[in-house]
Design a protein around this motif. Structure first.
Motif, PDB file in Angstrom:
ATOM      1  N   LEU A  50       2.144  -3.464  -8.198  1.00  0.00           N
ATOM      2  CA  LEU A  50       2.286  -2.895  -6.870  1.00  0.00           C
ATOM      3  C   LEU A  50       1.974  -1.417  -7.036  1.00  0.00           C
ATOM      4  O   LEU A  50       2.591  -0.747  -7.879  1.00  0.00           O
ATOM      5  N   GLY A  51       1.020  -0.929  -6.290  1.00  0.00           N
ATOM      6  CA  GLY A  51       0.610   0.461  -6.477  1.00  0.00           C
ATOM      7  C   GLY A  51       0.379   1.176  -5.167  1.00  0.00           C
ATOM      8  O   GLY A  51       0.154   0.560  -4.126  1.00  0.00           O
ATOM      9  N   MET A  52       0.449   2.488  -5.231  1.00  0.00           N
ATOM     10  CA  MET A  52       0.167   3.318  -4.071  1.00  0.00           C
ATOM     11  C   MET A  52      -1.120   4.093  -4.331  1.00  0.00           C
ATOM     12  O   MET A  52      -1.269   4.723  -5.378  1.00  0.00           O
ATOM     13  N   ILE A  53      -2.040   3.994  -3.384  1.00  0.00           N
ATOM     14  CA  ILE A  53      -3.277   4.757  -3.427  1.00  0.00           C
ATOM     15  C   ILE A  53      -3.054   5.955  -2.513  1.00  0.00           C
ATOM     16  O   ILE A  53      -2.935   5.804  -1.294  1.00  0.00           O
ATOM     17  N   GLU A  54      -2.953   7.136  -3.100  1.00  0.00           N
ATOM     18  CA  GLU A  54      -2.631   8.335  -2.330  1.00  0.00           C
ATOM     19  C   GLU A  54      -3.892   8.972  -1.771  1.00  0.00           C
ATOM     20  O   GLU A  54      -4.938   8.971  -2.407  1.00  0.00           O
ATOM     21  N   GLY A  55      -3.746   9.542  -0.594  1.00  0.00           N
ATOM     22  CA  GLY A  55      -4.835  10.232   0.075  1.00  0.00           C
ATOM     23  C   GLY A  55      -4.728   9.981   1.568  1.00  0.00           C
ATOM     24  O   GLY A  55      -4.078   9.034   2.001  1.00  0.00           O
ATOM     25  N   GLN A  56      -5.363  10.812   2.348  1.00  0.00           N
ATOM     26  CA  GLN A  56      -5.273  10.655   3.792  1.00  0.00           C
ATOM     27  C   GLN A  56      -6.639  10.528   4.448  1.00  0.00           C
ATOM     28  O   GLN A  56      -6.728  10.221   5.619  1.00  0.00           O
TER      29      GLN A  56
ATOM     30  N   LEU B  87     -10.792  -0.086   0.492  1.00  0.00           N
ATOM     31  CA  LEU B  87      -9.899  -0.698  -0.489  1.00  0.00           C
ATOM     32  C   LEU B  87     -10.125  -2.205  -0.560  1.00  0.00           C
ATOM     33  O   LEU B  87     -10.061  -2.797  -1.629  1.00  0.00           O
ATOM     34  N   TRP B  88     -10.381  -2.820   0.587  1.00  0.00           N
ATOM     35  CA  TRP B  88     -10.632  -4.260   0.639  1.00  0.00           C
ATOM     36  C   TRP B  88     -11.960  -4.621  -0.005  1.00  0.00           C
ATOM     37  O   TRP B  88     -12.078  -5.647  -0.663  1.00  0.00           O
ATOM     38  N   SER B  89     -12.966  -3.794   0.237  1.00  0.00           N
ATOM     39  CA  SER B  89     -14.330  -4.157  -0.150  1.00  0.00           C
ATOM     40  C   SER B  89     -14.662  -3.854  -1.610  1.00  0.00           C
ATOM     41  O   SER B  89     -15.688  -4.302  -2.104  1.00  0.00           O
ATOM     42  N   LEU B  90     -13.818  -3.118  -2.299  1.00  0.00           N
ATOM     43  CA  LEU B  90     -14.083  -2.747  -3.686  1.00  0.00           C
ATOM     44  C   LEU B  90     -14.033  -3.980  -4.585  1.00  0.00           C
ATOM     45  O   LEU B  90     -13.064  -4.734  -4.562  1.00  0.00           O
ATOM     46  N   SER B  91     -15.096  -4.206  -5.349  1.00  0.00           N
ATOM     47  CA  SER B  91     -15.145  -5.332  -6.281  1.00  0.00           C
ATOM     48  C   SER B  91     -14.507  -4.908  -7.599  1.00  0.00           C
ATOM     49  O   SER B  91     -14.920  -3.922  -8.211  1.00  0.00           O
ATOM     50  N   LEU B  92     -13.497  -5.652  -8.052  1.00  0.00           N
ATOM     51  CA  LEU B  92     -12.731  -5.263  -9.232  1.00  0.00           C
ATOM     52  C   LEU B  92     -12.942  -6.194 -10.424  1.00  0.00           C
ATOM     53  O   LEU B  92     -12.181  -6.146 -11.380  1.00  0.00           O
ATOM     54  N   GLY B  93     -13.933  -7.030 -10.401  1.00  0.00           N
ATOM     55  CA  GLY B  93     -14.186  -7.913 -11.535  1.00  0.00           C
ATOM     56  C   GLY B  93     -13.099  -8.957 -11.682  1.00  0.00           C
ATOM     57  O   GLY B  93     -12.943  -9.819 -10.836  1.00  0.00           O
ATOM     58  N   ASN B  94     -12.307  -8.868 -12.762  1.00  0.00           N
ATOM     59  CA  ASN B  94     -11.254  -9.851 -13.047  1.00  0.00           C
ATOM     60  C   ASN B  94      -9.912  -9.491 -12.418  1.00  0.00           C
ATOM     61  O   ASN B  94      -8.874  -9.951 -12.871  1.00  0.00           O
ATOM     62  N   ALA B  95      -9.925  -8.662 -11.396  1.00  0.00           N
ATOM     63  CA  ALA B  95      -8.700  -8.315 -10.676  1.00  0.00           C
ATOM     64  C   ALA B  95      -8.955  -8.487  -9.177  1.00  0.00           C
ATOM     65  O   ALA B  95     -10.078  -8.342  -8.714  1.00  0.00           O
ATOM     66  N   LYS B  96      -7.912  -8.805  -8.444  1.00  0.00           N
ATOM     67  CA  LYS B  96      -8.010  -8.978  -6.991  1.00  0.00           C
ATOM     68  C   LYS B  96      -6.958  -8.112  -6.327  1.00  0.00           C
ATOM     69  O   LYS B  96      -5.848  -7.961  -6.825  1.00  0.00           O
ATOM     70  N   GLN B  97      -7.314  -7.538  -5.189  1.00  0.00           N
ATOM     71  CA  GLN B  97      -6.395  -6.662  -4.480  1.00  0.00           C
ATOM     72  C   GLN B  97      -6.032  -7.242  -3.120  1.00  0.00           C
ATOM     73  O   GLN B  97      -6.826  -7.943  -2.506  1.00  0.00           O
ATOM     74  N   LEU B  98      -4.812  -6.935  -2.696  1.00  0.00           N
ATOM     75  CA  LEU B  98      -4.317  -7.313  -1.386  1.00  0.00           C
ATOM     76  C   LEU B  98      -3.641  -6.088  -0.792  1.00  0.00           C
ATOM     77  O   LEU B  98      -2.721  -5.518  -1.406  1.00  0.00           O
ATOM     78  N   LEU B  99      -4.107  -5.653   0.359  1.00  0.00           N
ATOM     79  CA  LEU B  99      -3.519  -4.496   1.020  1.00  0.00           C
ATOM     80  C   LEU B  99      -2.195  -4.906   1.636  1.00  0.00           C
ATOM     81  O   LEU B  99      -2.141  -5.814   2.462  1.00  0.00           O
ATOM     82  N   VAL B 100      -1.110  -4.282   1.185  1.00  0.00           N
ATOM     83  CA  VAL B 100       0.217  -4.601   1.688  1.00  0.00           C
ATOM     84  C   VAL B 100       0.486  -3.828   2.977  1.00  0.00           C
ATOM     85  O   VAL B 100       1.033  -4.351   3.927  1.00  0.00           O
ATOM     86  N   GLY B 101       0.094  -2.574   3.010  1.00  0.00           N
ATOM     87  CA  GLY B 101       0.300  -1.766   4.210  1.00  0.00           C
ATOM     88  C   GLY B 101       0.050  -0.310   3.924  1.00  0.00           C
ATOM     89  O   GLY B 101      -0.311   0.077   2.819  1.00  0.00           O
ATOM     90  N   SER B 102       0.230   0.498   4.944  1.00  0.00           N
ATOM     91  CA  SER B 102       0.038   1.925   4.749  1.00  0.00           C
ATOM     92  C   SER B 102       1.381   2.615   4.577  1.00  0.00           C
ATOM     93  O   SER B 102       2.390   2.173   5.110  1.00  0.00           O
ATOM     94  N   ALA B 103       1.360   3.656   3.763  1.00  0.00           N
ATOM     95  CA  ALA B 103       2.542   4.486   3.537  1.00  0.00           C
ATOM     96  C   ALA B 103       2.281   5.794   4.270  1.00  0.00           C
ATOM     97  O   ALA B 103       1.544   6.643   3.782  1.00  0.00           O
ATOM     98  N   TYR B 104       2.816   5.914   5.477  1.00  0.00           N
ATOM     99  CA  TYR B 104       2.525   7.048   6.348  1.00  0.00           C
ATOM    100  C   TYR B 104       2.679   8.380   5.607  1.00  0.00           C
ATOM    101  O   TYR B 104       3.702   8.638   4.978  1.00  0.00           O
ATOM    102  N   GLY B 105       1.639   9.176   5.646  1.00  0.00           N
ATOM    103  CA  GLY B 105       1.655  10.477   4.997  1.00  0.00           C
ATOM    104  C   GLY B 105       1.298  10.450   3.525  1.00  0.00           C
ATOM    105  O   GLY B 105       1.154  11.485   2.899  1.00  0.00           O
ATOM    106  N   PHE B 106       1.173   9.251   2.945  1.00  0.00           N
ATOM    107  CA  PHE B 106       0.863   9.134   1.525  1.00  0.00           C
ATOM    108  C   PHE B 106      -0.462   8.427   1.280  1.00  0.00           C
ATOM    109  O   PHE B 106      -1.257   8.850   0.466  1.00  0.00           O
ATOM    110  N   GLY B 107      -0.699   7.276   1.911  1.00  0.00           N
ATOM    111  CA  GLY B 107      -1.894   6.487   1.659  1.00  0.00           C
ATOM    112  C   GLY B 107      -1.638   5.025   1.936  1.00  0.00           C
ATOM    113  O   GLY B 107      -1.143   4.669   2.989  1.00  0.00           O
TER     114      GLY B 107
END
Length: 76
Positions: free
Chosen positions: A5-11, A18-38
């Protein structure tokens, strides 16, 4: 398998990127936004190297100022 579980910081980045990035042997699922953080992501990777590579890919995105691991879990 390693789950993270990770936070991608930036505004000034699009969550669509984030959805479209191809990660090879890893898969990502966007959980939600952290207001003011990313955004909060769930990442499932085959091994530690794949997780590390995926975190580096997120860090390279325009508008991302940091990548923080909030939790890790390994599964057999």
């Amino acid at each position: 398998m390693i789950l993270s579980l990770g936070m991608i910081e930036g505004q000034n980045f699009s969550e669509d990127v984030l959805w479209s990035l191809s990660l090879g042997n890893a898969k990502q699922l966007l959980v939600g936004s952290a207001y003011g953080f990313g955004a909060i992501l769930h990442i499932a990777a085959e091994d530690a190297d794949d997780l590390g590579n995926s975190l580096r890919e997120f860090a390279k995105l325009q508008g991302v100022t940091g990548v923080v691991t909030l939790a890790l879990r390994t599964e057999a």
